[in-house]
Design a protein around this motif. Structure first.
Motif, PDB file in Angstrom:
ATOM      1  N   TYR A   1      -7.658  11.084  -9.973  1.00 27.45           N
ATOM      2  CA  TYR A   1      -7.630   9.620 -10.058  1.00 27.45           C
ATOM      3  C   TYR A   1      -7.860   8.963  -8.709  1.00 27.45           C
ATOM      4  CZ  TYR A   1      -6.345   9.364 -14.958  1.00 27.45           C
ATOM      5  OH  TYR A   1      -6.363   9.426 -16.317  1.00 27.45           O
ATOM      6  N   GLY A   2      -7.529   9.697  -7.628  1.00 22.96           N
ATOM      7  CA  GLY A   2      -7.691   9.153  -6.273  1.00 22.96           C
ATOM      8  C   GLY A   2      -9.115   8.701  -6.022  1.00 22.96           C
ATOM      9  N   ILE A   3     -10.060   9.441  -6.585  1.00 26.28           N
ATOM     10  CA  ILE A   3     -11.479   9.119  -6.395  1.00 26.28           C
ATOM     11  C   ILE A   3     -11.797   7.753  -7.007  1.00 26.28           C
ATOM     12  CG2 ILE A   3     -13.835   9.927  -6.889  1.00 26.28           C
ATOM     13  CD1 ILE A   3     -12.464  12.751  -7.359  1.00 26.28           C
ATOM     14  N   ARG A   4     -11.091   7.441  -8.120  1.00 23.53           N
ATOM     15  CA  ARG A   4     -11.399   6.189  -8.829  1.00 23.53           C
ATOM     16  C   ARG A   4     -10.600   4.986  -8.306  1.00 23.53           C
ATOM     17  NH1 ARG A   4     -10.361   8.370 -14.791  1.00 23.53           N
ATOM     18  NH2 ARG A   4     -10.603  10.534 -14.202  1.00 23.53           N
ATOM     19  N   ALA A   5      -9.602   5.256  -7.463  1.00 23.18           N
ATOM     20  CA  ALA A   5      -8.747   4.156  -6.983  1.00 23.18           C
ATOM     21  C   ALA A   5      -9.467   3.377  -5.892  1.00 23.18           C
ATOM     22  CB  ALA A   5      -7.434   4.717  -6.457  1.00 23.18           C
ATOM     23  N   GLU A   6      -9.822   2.157  -6.219  1.00 24.77           N
ATOM     24  CA  GLU A   6     -10.608   1.386  -5.254  1.00 24.77           C
ATOM     25  C   GLU A   6      -9.985   0.040  -4.913  1.00 24.77           C
ATOM     26  OE1 GLU A   6     -14.443   1.317  -7.115  1.00 24.77           O
ATOM     27  OE2 GLU A   6     -15.063   3.185  -6.147  1.00 24.77           O
ATOM     28  N   GLU A   7      -8.734  -0.167  -5.383  1.00 26.78           N
ATOM     29  CA  GLU A   7      -8.096  -1.436  -5.063  1.00 26.78           C
ATOM     30  C   GLU A   7      -7.207  -1.229  -3.833  1.00 26.78           C
ATOM     31  OE1 GLU A   7      -7.097  -3.895  -8.613  1.00 26.78           O
ATOM     32  OE2 GLU A   7      -5.128  -4.018  -7.657  1.00 26.78           O
ATOM     33  N   TYR A   8      -7.372  -2.064  -2.824  1.00 21.32           N
ATOM     34  CA  TYR A   8      -6.584  -1.916  -1.602  1.00 21.32           C
ATOM     35  C   TYR A   8      -5.579  -3.054  -1.459  1.00 21.32           C
ATOM     36  CZ  TYR A   8      -9.436   2.044  -0.461  1.00 21.32           C
ATOM     37  OH  TYR A   8     -10.036   3.275  -0.518  1.00 21.32           O
ATOM     38  N   VAL A   9      -4.381  -2.703  -1.018  1.00 19.18           N
ATOM     39  CA  VAL A   9      -3.296  -3.680  -0.936  1.00 19.18           C
ATOM     40  C   VAL A   9      -2.926  -3.858   0.539  1.00 19.18           C
ATOM     41  CG1 VAL A   9      -0.961  -4.215  -1.758  1.00 19.18           C
ATOM     42  CG2 VAL A   9      -2.441  -2.700  -3.101  1.00 19.18           C
ATOM     43  N   SER A  10      -2.982  -5.101   1.018  1.00 20.11           N
ATOM     44  CA  SER A  10      -2.708  -5.288   2.441  1.00 20.11           C
ATOM     45  C   SER A  10      -1.424  -6.071   2.687  1.00 20.11           C
ATOM     46  CB  SER A  10      -3.883  -6.006   3.108  1.00 20.11           C
ATOM     47  OG  SER A  10      -4.093  -7.244   2.457  1.00 20.11           O
ATOM     48  N   ALA A  11      -0.801  -6.572   1.599  1.00 22.01           N
ATOM     49  CA  ALA A  11       0.446  -7.321   1.780  1.00 22.01           C
ATOM     50  C   ALA A  11       1.503  -6.801   0.799  1.00 22.01           C
ATOM     51  CB  ALA A  11       0.209  -8.797   1.538  1.00 22.01           C
ATOM     52  N   CYS A  12       2.758  -6.880   1.194  1.00 27.36           N
ATOM     53  CA  CYS A  12       3.868  -6.412   0.359  1.00 27.36           C
ATOM     54  C   CYS A  12       3.862  -7.140  -0.986  1.00 27.36           C
ATOM     55  CB  CYS A  12       5.172  -6.665   1.109  1.00 27.36           C
ATOM     56  SG  CYS A  12       6.636  -6.412   0.097  1.00 27.36           S
TER      57      CYS A  12
ATOM     58  N   PRO B   1       5.236  16.716   1.728  1.00 27.86           N
ATOM     59  CA  PRO B   1       4.427  15.924   0.782  1.00 27.86           C
ATOM     60  C   PRO B   1       3.534  16.781  -0.108  1.00 27.86           C
ATOM     61  CG  PRO B   1       3.637  15.657   3.040  1.00 27.86           C
ATOM     62  CD  PRO B   1       4.939  16.393   3.131  1.00 27.86           C
ATOM     63  N   GLU B   2       3.166  17.964   0.365  1.00 24.12           N
ATOM     64  CA  GLU B   2       2.231  18.815  -0.396  1.00 24.12           C
ATOM     65  C   GLU B   2       2.865  19.376  -1.673  1.00 24.12           C
ATOM     66  OE1 GLU B   2       3.658  19.411   2.481  1.00 24.12           O
ATOM     67  OE2 GLU B   2       3.902  21.533   2.936  1.00 24.12           O
ATOM     68  N   TYR B   3       4.198  19.208  -1.840  1.00 23.62           N
ATOM     69  CA  TYR B   3       4.847  19.706  -3.060  1.00 23.62           C
ATOM     70  C   TYR B   3       5.306  18.564  -3.980  1.00 23.62           C
ATOM     71  CZ  TYR B   3       4.858  24.245  -0.772  1.00 23.62           C
ATOM     72  OH  TYR B   3       4.474  25.398  -0.173  1.00 23.62           O
ATOM     73  N   SER B   4       4.832  17.352  -3.728  1.00 27.20           N
ATOM     74  CA  SER B   4       5.291  16.201  -4.513  1.00 27.20           C
ATOM     75  C   SER B   4       4.962  16.373  -5.992  1.00 27.20           C
ATOM     76  CB  SER B   4       4.621  14.926  -4.004  1.00 27.20           C
ATOM     77  OG  SER B   4       4.966  14.703  -2.658  1.00 27.20           O
ATOM     78  N   MET B   5       5.953  16.146  -6.846  1.00 26.54           N
ATOM     79  CA  MET B   5       5.683  16.239  -8.287  1.00 26.54           C
ATOM     80  C   MET B   5       6.414  15.149  -9.051  1.00 26.54           C
ATOM     81  SD  MET B   5       7.903  19.660  -9.010  1.00 26.54           S
ATOM     82  CE  MET B   5       8.470  20.026  -7.348  1.00 26.54           C
ATOM     83  N   ARG B   6       7.086  14.259  -8.361  1.00 28.27           N
ATOM     84  CA  ARG B   6       7.879  13.213  -8.987  1.00 28.27           C
ATOM     85  C   ARG B   6       8.092  12.109  -7.944  1.00 28.27           C
ATOM     86  NH1 ARG B   6      13.416  13.132  -8.675  1.00 28.27           N
ATOM     87  NH2 ARG B   6      14.285  11.651 -10.106  1.00 28.27           N
ATOM     88  N   HIS B   7       8.835  11.052  -8.298  1.00 31.20           N
ATOM     89  CA  HIS B   7       9.217  10.015  -7.337  1.00 31.20           C
ATOM     90  C   HIS B   7       7.975   9.259  -6.835  1.00 31.20           C
ATOM     91  CE1 HIS B   7      12.460   8.133  -5.252  1.00 31.20           C
ATOM     92  NE2 HIS B   7      11.932   8.336  -4.060  1.00 31.20           N
ATOM     93  N   LEU B   8       7.605   9.369  -5.564  1.00 31.23           N
ATOM     94  CA  LEU B   8       6.393   8.675  -5.091  1.00 31.23           C
ATOM     95  C   LEU B   8       5.186   9.491  -5.526  1.00 31.23           C
ATOM     96  CD1 LEU B   8       7.642   7.675  -1.539  1.00 31.23           C
ATOM     97  CD2 LEU B   8       6.979   6.086  -3.354  1.00 31.23           C
ATOM     98  N   LEU B   9       4.792   9.304  -6.784  1.00 32.75           N
ATOM     99  CA  LEU B   9       3.753  10.143  -7.361  1.00 32.75           C
ATOM    100  C   LEU B   9       2.549   9.313  -7.817  1.00 32.75           C
ATOM    101  CD1 LEU B   9       3.175  13.113  -8.137  1.00 32.75           C
ATOM    102  CD2 LEU B   9       3.983  12.550 -10.413  1.00 32.75           C
ATOM    103  N   PRO B  10       1.423   9.427  -7.110  1.00 29.43           N
ATOM    104  CA  PRO B  10       0.231   8.716  -7.560  1.00 29.43           C
ATOM    105  C   PRO B  10      -0.435   9.459  -8.725  1.00 29.43           C
ATOM    106  CG  PRO B  10      -0.242   9.973  -5.535  1.00 29.43           C
ATOM    107  CD  PRO B  10       1.213  10.204  -5.886  1.00 29.43           C
TER     108      PRO B  10
END
Ligand SMILES: [Zn+2]
Length: 336
Positions: free
Chosen positions: A36-47, A244-253
């Motif tokens: 999905y990272g390849i398709r993510a094209e929206e960028y967020v610059s403010a909180c 980060p290389e083992y992320s599988m939950r929580h902050l998960l894109p």
């Protein structure tokens, strides 16, 4: 603010498929995020909460940069799928519903996960003869079943995933509807609810303030808002920062595009016209830690150390919760 810590839990009872194949699960989450990272094209610059453009880097997970707002401590991804892409992701995603389809695991969830949350929320709800509850992002609707176990209460759930809606209607016999919140609001302008809840929902949508404001307009005068979210300032966040290389939950894109902290949740609620009144911190961080050990240490899952840690998850977790570092929290708020 009234505060509570800790909620006992037995991961073995509802995480069986993940425990049986932790490596495979982590690998699938990584592949999905990268795809999905390849398709993510929206960028967020403010909180997304306070609109500040001052933030610090927190962790990069599978190509997605998570940052933390310097002003309100909100955590968010600087790159994401558009809301339309996310809606499609949930509508078609079987991954989310799959975890809940076993009836045994579902029963466990209702007794030990959703049950205690609803009991806690109900303790802040004014006594009524007939109550109405709207749960936004209800998945299969375990929350609805718990709410309707209280006399006089009727619950409606909104959910994007077709499979979850089907499971909820057929297995749990609850009123889950495949509908977006904003569409529901448009069609039910004159309806008012006693309680509106968002569990694990606000972190998945691009504009949480908009949805909180919609909820404000749909609540009765003395109505109660309930949110249950992952905690951006938690031990699970520390784990991801370290490995980060083992992320599988929580902050998960790609689904998790932001995370609230106690501070940013208060800011968001106040901006949307609510006054936060209670906070409950708890989590599964220690179980998460044990999974990281399984991934980091060969054959760890076969050792007696692993069994000991899994048997005492709640005791270890209580240390984390007391620090308000548990990876989940609930917040109760009233209309200001
Ligand atoms: Zn902020």
């Amino acid at each position: 603010m009234k505060t509570k810590y800790g909620k006992p839990i037995e991961p073995k009872r509802f995480q069986a498929n993940i425990i049986a194949d932790t490596k495979g699960w982590a690998q699938r989450m990584k592949e999905r995020a990268e795809e999905y990272g390849i398709r993510a094209e929206e960028y967020v610059s403010a909180c997304p909460v306070c609109k500040s453009k001052q933030y610090i880097s927190l962790v990069t997970v599978y190509g997605f940069d998570y940052v933390q707002c310097k002003k309100c401590a909100h955590v968010f991804s600087t790159k994401r799928l558009s809301q339309e892409q996310l809606n499609t992701f949930y509508r078609d995603s079987a991954e989310y519903a799959k975890q809940y389809t076993s009836e045994d695991q579902l029963a466990y969830r209702m007794r030990h996960i959703s049950g205690p949350k609803i009991k806690y929320a109900m303790s802040f709800v004014p006594k009524v003869k007939k109550g109405t509850w709207l749960d936004v992002g209800s998945a299969v609707g375990d929350v609805l079943r718990c709410v309707e176990s209280y006399r006089g209460w009727k619950a409606i759930g909104l959910e994007a995933s077709a499979l979850s809606v089907k499971t909820g209607r057929e297995v749990l016999k609850v009123d889950v509807r495949q509908e977006l919140f904003q569409d529901f609001v448009r069609k039910n302008k004159n309806e008012k609810f006693d309680v509106i809840s968002f569990f694990g929902y606000l972190e998945l949508i691009t504009d949480p303030l908009k949805e909180l404001r919609l909820a404000q307009g749909l609540l009765k005068k003395n109505g109660v808002l309930v949110i249950g979210e992952a905690n951006g300032n938690s031990f699970s966040t520390l784990l991801q920062k370290s490995f980060p290389e083992y992320s599988m939950r929580h902050l998960l894109p790609p689904p998790v595009i932001q995370q609230f902290t106690k501070q940013s949740a208060c800011v968001a609620l106040q901006k949307a016209g609510f006054t936060p009144s209670a906070f409950w911190n708890f989590g599964m961080d220690f179980y998460e830690f044990t999974k990281y050990l399984v991934l980091l240490i060969p054959r760890f899952q076969e050792t007696s150390v692993y069994s000991f840690l899994m048997d005492h998850t709640n005791e270890f977790q209580s240390v984390i919760d007391q620090e308000e570092y548990g990876d989940c929290f609930m917040m109760i708020a009233k209309r200001s």
